[in-house]
Design a protein around this motif. Structure first.
Motif, PDB file in Angstrom:
ATOM      1  N   MET A 139       0.830  -1.210   0.000  1.00 23.65           N
ATOM      2  CA  MET A 139       0.000   0.000   0.000  1.00 23.65           C
ATOM      3  C   MET A 139       0.866   1.262   0.000  1.00 23.65           C
ATOM      4  N   GLY A 140       2.179   1.096  -0.183  1.00 26.29           N
ATOM      5  CA  GLY A 140       3.065   2.259  -0.253  1.00 26.29           C
ATOM      6  C   GLY A 140       3.408   2.846   1.097  1.00 26.29           C
ATOM      7  N   LEU A 141       3.306   2.043   2.156  1.00 25.61           N
ATOM      8  CA  LEU A 141       3.525   2.571   3.511  1.00 25.61           C
ATOM      9  C   LEU A 141       4.781   2.002   4.175  1.00 25.61           C
ATOM     10  N   ARG A 142       5.718   1.562   3.382  1.00 19.50           N
ATOM     11  CA  ARG A 142       6.964   1.056   3.964  1.00 19.50           C
ATOM     12  C   ARG A 142       7.628   2.166   4.777  1.00 19.50           C
ATOM     13  N   GLY A 143       8.105   1.820   5.960  1.00 17.79           N
ATOM     14  CA  GLY A 143       8.736   2.824   6.821  1.00 17.79           C
ATOM     15  C   GLY A 143       7.766   3.481   7.792  1.00 17.79           C
ATOM     16  N   MET A 144       6.484   3.222   7.622  1.00 21.41           N
ATOM     17  CA  MET A 144       5.487   3.853   8.504  1.00 21.41           C
ATOM     18  C   MET A 144       4.832   2.847   9.437  1.00 21.41           C
ATOM     19  N   GLU A 145       5.380   1.634   9.466  1.00 20.60           N
ATOM     20  CA  GLU A 145       4.764   0.550  10.235  1.00 20.60           C
ATOM     21  C   GLU A 145       4.593   0.891  11.712  1.00 20.60           C
ATOM     22  N   ALA A 146       5.566   1.613  12.265  1.00 19.16           N
ATOM     23  CA  ALA A 146       5.562   1.852  13.714  1.00 19.16           C
ATOM     24  C   ALA A 146       4.798   3.113  14.113  1.00 19.16           C
ATOM     25  N   ARG A 147       4.241   3.808  13.126  1.00 17.46           N
ATOM     26  CA  ARG A 147       3.492   5.019  13.477  1.00 17.46           C
ATOM     27  C   ARG A 147       2.107   4.681  14.006  1.00 17.46           C
ATOM     28  N   ARG A 148       1.689   5.476  14.976  1.00 19.37           N
ATOM     29  CA  ARG A 148       0.307   5.357  15.421  1.00 19.37           C
ATOM     30  C   ARG A 148      -0.587   6.058  14.395  1.00 19.37           C
ATOM     31  N   ILE A 149      -1.866   5.715  14.410  1.00 18.34           N
ATOM     32  CA  ILE A 149      -2.774   6.198  13.371  1.00 18.34           C
ATOM     33  C   ILE A 149      -2.817   7.734  13.327  1.00 18.34           C
ATOM     34  N   GLY A 150      -2.756   8.349  14.497  1.00 14.89           N
ATOM     35  CA  GLY A 150      -2.779   9.812  14.550  1.00 14.89           C
ATOM     36  C   GLY A 150      -1.557  10.475  13.937  1.00 14.89           C
ATOM     37  N   GLU A 151      -0.519   9.680  13.707  1.00 11.76           N
ATOM     38  CA  GLU A 151       0.703  10.219  13.103  1.00 11.76           C
ATOM     39  C   GLU A 151       0.723  10.009  11.585  1.00 11.76           C
ATOM     40  N   LEU A 152      -0.419   9.606  11.037  1.00 11.61           N
ATOM     41  CA  LEU A 152      -0.529   9.397   9.589  1.00 11.61           C
ATOM     42  C   LEU A 152      -1.514  10.410   9.010  1.00 11.61           C
ATOM     43  N   SER A 153      -1.350  10.720   7.719  1.00 12.64           N
ATOM     44  CA  SER A 153      -2.337  11.564   7.045  1.00 12.64           C
ATOM     45  C   SER A 153      -3.618  10.751   6.836  1.00 12.64           C
ATOM     46  N   GLY A 154      -4.681  11.435   6.458  1.00 14.52           N
ATOM     47  CA  GLY A 154      -5.954  10.752   6.204  1.00 14.52           C
ATOM     48  C   GLY A 154      -5.827   9.685   5.126  1.00 14.52           C
ATOM     49  N   GLY A 155      -5.091  10.018   4.064  1.00 15.19           N
ATOM     50  CA  GLY A 155      -4.920   9.051   2.968  1.00 15.19           C
ATOM     51  C   GLY A 155      -4.093   7.853   3.401  1.00 15.19           C
ATOM     52  N   GLN A 156      -3.051   8.121   4.208  1.00 11.57           N
ATOM     53  CA  GLN A 156      -2.216   7.014   4.712  1.00 11.57           C
ATOM     54  C   GLN A 156      -3.034   6.117   5.637  1.00 11.57           C
ATOM     55  N   ALA A 157      -3.843   6.732   6.487  1.00  7.49           N
ATOM     56  CA  ALA A 157      -4.664   5.934   7.405  1.00  7.49           C
ATOM     57  C   ALA A 157      -5.642   5.062   6.615  1.00  7.49           C
ATOM     58  N   GLN A 158      -6.202   5.600   5.531  1.00  9.92           N
ATOM     59  CA  GLN A 158      -7.114   4.783   4.722  1.00  9.92           C
ATOM     60  C   GLN A 158      -6.379   3.627   4.075  1.00  9.92           C
ATOM     61  N   ARG A 159      -5.114   3.845   3.711  1.00  2.54           N
ATOM     62  CA  ARG A 159      -4.354   2.733   3.135  1.00  2.54           C
ATOM     63  C   ARG A 159      -4.038   1.665   4.188  1.00  2.54           C
ATOM     64  N   VAL A 160      -3.884   2.085   5.435  1.00  4.07           N
ATOM     65  CA  VAL A 160      -3.756   1.094   6.517  1.00  4.07           C
ATOM     66  C   VAL A 160      -5.061   0.289   6.615  1.00  4.07           C
ATOM     67  N   ALA A 161      -6.183   0.997   6.518  1.00  2.10           N
ATOM     68  CA  ALA A 161      -7.487   0.309   6.589  1.00  2.10           C
ATOM     69  C   ALA A 161      -7.643  -0.672   5.424  1.00  2.10           C
ATOM     70  N   ILE A 162      -7.145  -0.295   4.256  1.00  6.86           N
ATOM     71  CA  ILE A 162      -7.220  -1.198   3.095  1.00  6.86           C
ATOM     72  C   ILE A 162      -6.335  -2.425   3.332  1.00  6.86           C
ATOM     73  N   ALA A 163      -5.138  -2.202   3.852  1.00 10.13           N
ATOM     74  CA  ALA A 163      -4.254  -3.330   4.180  1.00 10.13           C
ATOM     75  C   ALA A 163      -4.934  -4.253   5.183  1.00 10.13           C
ATOM     76  N   ARG A 164      -5.581  -3.661   6.168  1.00 13.80           N
ATOM     77  CA  ARG A 164      -6.270  -4.468   7.185  1.00 13.80           C
ATOM     78  C   ARG A 164      -7.402  -5.292   6.560  1.00 13.80           C
ATOM     79  N   ALA A 165      -8.093  -4.698   5.591  1.00 16.65           N
ATOM     80  CA  ALA A 165      -9.203  -5.407   4.946  1.00 16.65           C
ATOM     81  C   ALA A 165      -8.715  -6.573   4.090  1.00 16.65           C
ATOM     82  N   GLN A 166      -7.449  -6.541   3.698  1.00 13.67           N
ATOM     83  CA  GLN A 166      -6.916  -7.576   2.810  1.00 13.67           C
ATOM     84  C   GLN A 166      -6.207  -8.710   3.530  1.00 13.67           C
ATOM     85  N   VAL A 167      -5.663  -8.437   4.698  1.00 16.67           N
ATOM     86  CA  VAL A 167      -4.673  -9.340   5.290  1.00 16.67           C
ATOM     87  C   VAL A 167      -5.256 -10.713   5.622  1.00 16.67           C
ATOM     88  N   THR A 168      -6.563 -10.772   5.806  1.00 14.95           N
ATOM     89  CA  THR A 168      -7.179 -12.060   6.137  1.00 14.95           C
ATOM     90  C   THR A 168      -7.511 -12.869   4.890  1.00 14.95           C
TER      91      THR A 168
END
Ligand code: ADP
Ligand code: MG
Length: 257
Positions: free
Chosen positions: A159-188
């Protein structure tokens, strides 16, 4: 359970590897079929008899004015709520299952293993890191922590978020947080991803990036995507659009093709 059969790393999503199928193009099969769904809340008719099939690998947009029943339909298809009447069949190689007859526990299991979710505001856990948010979804499916974290890292990278793994959600932009949500929706290894206004809180450039990531991770990788949206540009990037008004499907772009 040590691992869910659908659990997977993101080898499949290759952005641009497969071009979008045109609206109305042949689709190999139906993964979810809803017939004559109704749902009322007091005097409000949220669904007035909706029939809709979700095909394997398609990106399906649901559009319509506020209050037209989009979220109610999405939540019914995803087993979050049970409609008052009608049927919803989930088709798989091993056979079909009727979702409206299932116990709450069975539907919860289904939501966890077969479906992925992306909501407008991400619904991520703010006290966890990006990696932990994604890994937790896999762990809830029985995947052991190390493997879950490994897969989570791969999905975040995809999702293009390499290097941001250790950030808390509040430390991400809105678009980055949505990409975390997309990764979460896929991982299972979800077969169907449901998204309710996933770009609704984003500016148009970020919205376009998030849709690119969402489509790459779902329909372009063979999974189905059902996305509720107000945004015609989001719908235009899907294979098919269904329009709702007053709890009914008005128009299905596949029917016009
Ligand atoms: P949309 O997502 O298209 O804006 P919804 O599916 O959320 O529409 O809502 C359809 C109708 O059902 C609206 O009139 C809404 O107010 C009503 N509704 C939805 N959920 C509930 C609920 N939990 N309780 C009462 N009314 C609801
Ligand atoms: Mg809604």
């Amino acid at each position: 359970m040590t691992s869910h059969p659908g659990f997977q790393t993101p080898a499949a999503p290759r952005p641009g590897a497969q071009t979008s199928t045109a609206a109305g193009a042949h689709h190999p099969g139906t993964v979810l079929a809803a017939h004559s769904l109704t749902k009322t809340y007091g005097a409000t008719v949220a669904l007035a008899g909706v029939s809709l099939a979700v095909r394997a690998g398609e990106a399906l947009a649901i559009m319509g004015a506020s209050g037209s029943g989009k979220t109610t339909l999405l939540h019914s298809l995803a087993g979050i709520i049970t409609p008052d009447s009608g049927s919803i069949q989930l088709h798989a190689e091993g056979g079909s299952r009727e979702m409206t007859d299932m116990s709450e526990a069975k539907r919860t299991d289904l939501r966890r293993t077969e479906f992925g979710f992306v909501f407008q505001e991400g619904m991520l856990l703010p006290e966890l890191t990006a990696l932990e948010n994604v890994a937790l979804a896999a762990m809830l499916c029985g995947v052991e922590r190390k493997r879950a974290e490994h897969a989570a890292g791969e999905w975040l990278a995809a999702m293009g978020l390499r290097g941001m793994e250790a950030r808390r959600i509040g430390e991400l932009s809105g678009g980055q947080a949505q990409r975390v949500a997309i990764a979460r929706a896929q991982v299972t290894g979800a077969r169907i991803v449901f998204a309710d206004e996933p770009t609704g809180a984003l500016d148009s450039a970020t919205s376009s990036d998030v849709m690119t990531a969402l489509l790459a991770a779902t329909s372009r990788a063979g999974r189905s995507l059902v996305v509720v949206t107000h945004d015609p540009e989001v719908a235009a990037r899907c294979d098919r659009t269904v329009r709702m008004r007053d709890g009914r499907v008005l128009d299905d772009s596949a029917a016009r093709a």
